[in-house]
Design a protein around this motif. Structure first.
Motif, PDB file in Angstrom:
ATOM      1  N   GLY A   8     -19.194   7.687   1.099  1.00  0.00           N
ATOM      2  CA  GLY A   8     -19.565   6.360   0.635  1.00  0.00           C
ATOM      3  C   GLY A   8     -18.805   5.297   1.397  1.00  0.00           C
ATOM      4  N   THR A   9     -19.173   4.048   1.191  1.00  0.00           N
ATOM      5  CA  THR A   9     -18.559   2.972   1.969  1.00  0.00           C
ATOM      6  C   THR A   9     -17.061   2.836   1.698  1.00  0.00           C
ATOM      7  N   LEU A  10     -16.619   3.131   0.485  1.00  0.00           N
ATOM      8  CA  LEU A  10     -15.188   3.057   0.194  1.00  0.00           C
ATOM      9  C   LEU A  10     -14.440   4.132   0.976  1.00  0.00           C
ATOM     10  N   GLU A  11     -15.004   5.346   0.986  1.00  0.00           N
ATOM     11  CA  GLU A  11     -14.386   6.434   1.754  1.00  0.00           C
ATOM     12  C   GLU A  11     -14.418   6.135   3.247  1.00  0.00           C
ATOM     13  N   GLN A  12     -15.518   5.562   3.709  1.00  0.00           N
ATOM     14  CA  GLN A  12     -15.632   5.214   5.122  1.00  0.00           C
ATOM     15  C   GLN A  12     -14.584   4.180   5.511  1.00  0.00           C
ATOM     16  N   ALA A  13     -14.402   3.179   4.659  1.00  0.00           N
ATOM     17  CA  ALA A  13     -13.411   2.141   4.940  1.00  0.00           C
ATOM     18  C   ALA A  13     -12.010   2.742   5.033  1.00  0.00           C
ATOM     19  N   LYS A  14     -11.686   3.624   4.094  1.00  0.00           N
ATOM     20  CA  LYS A  14     -10.361   4.242   4.113  1.00  0.00           C
ATOM     21  C   LYS A  14     -10.185   5.113   5.356  1.00  0.00           C
ATOM     22  N   LEU A  31     -10.765  -2.995   0.096  1.00  0.00           N
ATOM     23  CA  LEU A  31     -11.947  -3.633  -0.491  1.00  0.00           C
ATOM     24  C   LEU A  31     -12.616  -4.583   0.495  1.00  0.00           C
ATOM     25  N   ALA A  32     -11.809  -5.274   1.297  1.00  0.00           N
ATOM     26  CA  ALA A  32     -12.379  -6.180   2.298  1.00  0.00           C
ATOM     27  C   ALA A  32     -13.146  -5.401   3.365  1.00  0.00           C
ATOM     28  N   MET A  33     -12.595  -4.273   3.762  1.00  0.00           N
ATOM     29  CA  MET A  33     -13.282  -3.440   4.756  1.00  0.00           C
ATOM     30  C   MET A  33     -14.551  -2.835   4.172  1.00  0.00           C
ATOM     31  N   LYS A  34     -14.494  -2.416   2.923  1.00  0.00           N
ATOM     32  CA  LYS A  34     -15.685  -1.874   2.247  1.00  0.00           C
ATOM     33  C   LYS A  34     -16.783  -2.927   2.216  1.00  0.00           C
ATOM     34  N   ALA A  35     -16.421  -4.155   1.877  1.00  0.00           N
ATOM     35  CA  ALA A  35     -17.413  -5.239   1.816  1.00  0.00           C
ATOM     36  C   ALA A  35     -18.002  -5.503   3.203  1.00  0.00           C
ATOM     37  N   SER A  36     -17.173  -5.394   4.227  1.00  0.00           N
ATOM     38  CA  SER A  36     -17.657  -5.618   5.589  1.00  0.00           C
ATOM     39  C   SER A  36     -18.675  -4.558   5.987  1.00  0.00           C
TER      40      SER A  36
END
Length: 389
Positions: A8-14, A31-36
């Motif tokens: 998911g996008t949260l995992e991808q951001a991390k 959270l900022a990276m997830k939103a991006s």
């Protein structure tokens, strides 16, 4: 291959932050990276955000570049002027090809002792930090300067990291200066000499120290030695005026040595020219071999099998000194291919495995060139490609 649909996008951001900076992100950054990622549909902007963390320089880039600075190719070396200069070029989003030919060096502001041509203490202090208080922030401390001003080399003798103190200590020390060429090819074109052998090249520039009948068998020279030396020696001639001076009796590793260059008017007593005496080592091995008289280099590998390295048609393929040779190497297609592949390995934590990976690398290389060889573009593209793995 990638598995972007799995994470998911949260995992991808991390994962992007972990791979780019080498440390976990703060909750706010995550959270900022997830939103991006969700707003753009890709992870490139998120990767750019992660690159603002000083750990990208202190951890990722330091470990990435450190093996280029020593013959053992280990990352377990102190920060030095070679590594710091690569960091600075990346931070300042410069054309990364400058790394092999520009009059540039990065030092650290507000760090004592100051840069020295005869030790590495300035960079050791930058890395270890002050005895009290927080560590130095690399991305804020690094300052771009003229290498010629800082080191005293003539501007025309500077060639980016090739003429850094770290590279000189590793590759100009003793020997015949062929090591500088070999490791520059290995580190920046991803080709070692064995891969570049071409016995069809003219052997007219092979030096006197190479036997034409090693072990009494001329076939060993014709089928082996010639393949490397015919192309290598005309290129290594670019370094004819350089040496690394150190006390061989009391400083075995050259820890307190310094780079030396025979500028105009400086004559080496052993050669009667500006050419350093190391270019006449073992001159009686084959007295009829080539005698180096200056620092003119010629790229015999522009023809034959090594034309596949993609030499720039805008350059003449010959010149004088390390600076023009550095440009010849940096403007090759192999230089871009090499660094894109290295970034892929560093960010994706694996080798390219299949046609999909190879196609992605080709696209990254095209993007690298289109963005004026800005290396952050490659890190961002690789992080995006592997974000779902």
């Amino acid at each position: 291959m990638t598995w972007s649909a799995v994470a998911g996008t949260l995992e991808q951001a991390k994962r992007i932050h972990d791979r780019i900076a080498g440390i976990p992100p703060s909750e706010e950054m995550l959270l900022a990276m997830k939103a991006s990622i969700e707003s753009t549909g890709n992870g490139r902007a998120a990767a750019e955000m992660a690159m603002d963390n000083d750990a990208f320089y202190r951890v990722t880039l330091k470990n990435w570049v450190a093996p280029w600075t020593n013959r053992d190719q280990t990352q377990f070396v102190p920060l030095n002027d070679y590594i710091a200069t690569v960091m600075g070029l990346v931070r300042d989003e410069r054309d990364f090809r400058e790394v092999l030919f520009d009059d540039v060096i990065y030092t650290a502001s507000g760090v004592s002792p100051a840069y020295s041509t005869s030790d590495n203490e300035h960079y050791v202090e930058l890395e270890t930090g002050p005895s009290s208080g927080p560590p130095y922030v690399f991305k804020d401390r690094l300052v771009r300067q003229l290498q010629s001003t800082v080191t005293g080399l003539p501007a025309e003798a500077t060639a980016g990291v090739i003429t850094s103190r770290a590279a000189a200590r590793a590759f100009f020390i003793a020997g015949t200066n062929r090591a500088q060429l070999r490791f520059t090819l290995l580190n920046h074109l991803c080709h070692d000499l064995e891969q570049l052998q071409d016995t069809t090249r003219i052997p007219d520039r092979i030096r006197q120290d190479v036997s034409r009948s090693p072990g009494g068998d001329a076939r060993a020279f014709l089928n082996g030695c010639l393949g490397c030396h015919a192309g290598m020696d005309p290129l290594a001639q670019a370094f004819a005026y350089y040496d690394f001076l150190y006390d061989a009796d009391n400083d075995l590793t050259g820890e307190h040595g310094r780079i030396h260059y025979n500028a105009a008017g400086q004559i080496d007593e052993a050669t009667g020219t500006r050419v350093n005496k190391k270019y006449r080592i073992n001159s009686t091995t084959f007295p009829y071999g080539f005698v180096t008289q200056d620092d003119r280099w010629d790229n015999y590998w522009r023809a034959g099998v090594n034309a596949q390295l993609g030499w720039s048609p805008a350059l003449p393929g010959s010149g004088y000194g390390a600076k023009s040779l550095g440009q010849e190497l940096a403007y090759s297609d192999a230089f871009a291919q090499c660094h894109v592949t290295k970034v892929f390995r560093a960010v994706c934590l694996r080798e390219p495995e299949d046609a999909t990976d190879r196609a992605a690398i080709t696209t990254m290389k095209q993007d690298f060139a289109a963005d004026n060889y800005r290396l952050k573009t490659v890190f961002a593209a690789a992080a995006d490609y592997c974000k779902g793995e």
